[in-house]
Design a protein around this motif. Structure first.
Motif, PDB file in Angstrom:
ATOM      1  N   GLU A 182       3.774   1.571  -1.355  1.00  0.00           N
ATOM      2  CA  GLU A 182       4.237   1.717  -2.742  1.00  0.00           C
ATOM      3  C   GLU A 182       3.115   2.266  -3.626  1.00  0.00           C
ATOM      4  N   LYS A 183       1.924   1.734  -3.468  1.00  0.00           N
ATOM      5  CA  LYS A 183       0.773   2.176  -4.272  1.00  0.00           C
ATOM      6  C   LYS A 183       0.471   3.656  -4.046  1.00  0.00           C
ATOM      7  N   GLN A 184       0.667   4.117  -2.815  1.00  0.00           N
ATOM      8  CA  GLN A 184       0.423   5.523  -2.472  1.00  0.00           C
ATOM      9  C   GLN A 184       1.647   6.408  -2.764  1.00  0.00           C
ATOM     10  N   ASN A 185       2.638   5.866  -3.453  1.00  0.00           N
ATOM     11  CA  ASN A 185       3.857   6.602  -3.803  1.00  0.00           C
ATOM     12  C   ASN A 185       4.564   7.174  -2.576  1.00  0.00           C
ATOM     13  N   ILE A 235       0.832  -1.205   0.000  1.00  0.00           N
ATOM     14  CA  ILE A 235       0.000   0.000   0.000  1.00  0.00           C
ATOM     15  C   ILE A 235       0.865   1.253   0.000  1.00  0.00           C
TER      16      ILE A 235
END
Length: 75
Positions: free
Chosen positions: A24-27, A22
């Protein structure tokens, strides 16, 4: 749930693997303040709160910085 059996605590805690995905997904950014943080400075949070029936699934996880997570409390 004051049984002393620690395995029940896993129901409310996201695994590191999930939190990392998550993050990573949210940068690498907090879902509330939008600032970028190292993984170690963030916490997994239930989008739909646990007390309202939110489950510890990847689809219900967001990463928040410690300040945002701890300041939101039980609102």
């Amino acid at each position: 749930m004051l049984t002393g059996d620690e395995r029940y605590l896993d129901l409310r805690t996201f695994k590191d693997k999930v939190k990392k995905a998550i993050w990573e997904k949210q940068n690498h950014k907090c879902a509330i303040c939008g600032k970028e943080f190292d993984f170690e400075l963030m916490e997994g949070d239930h989008i739909k709160p646990w007390r309202e029936g939110g489950r510890t699934y990847i689809s219900n996880c967001q990463m928040l910085c410690r300040t945002c997570n701890r300041s939101k409390g039980s609102k």
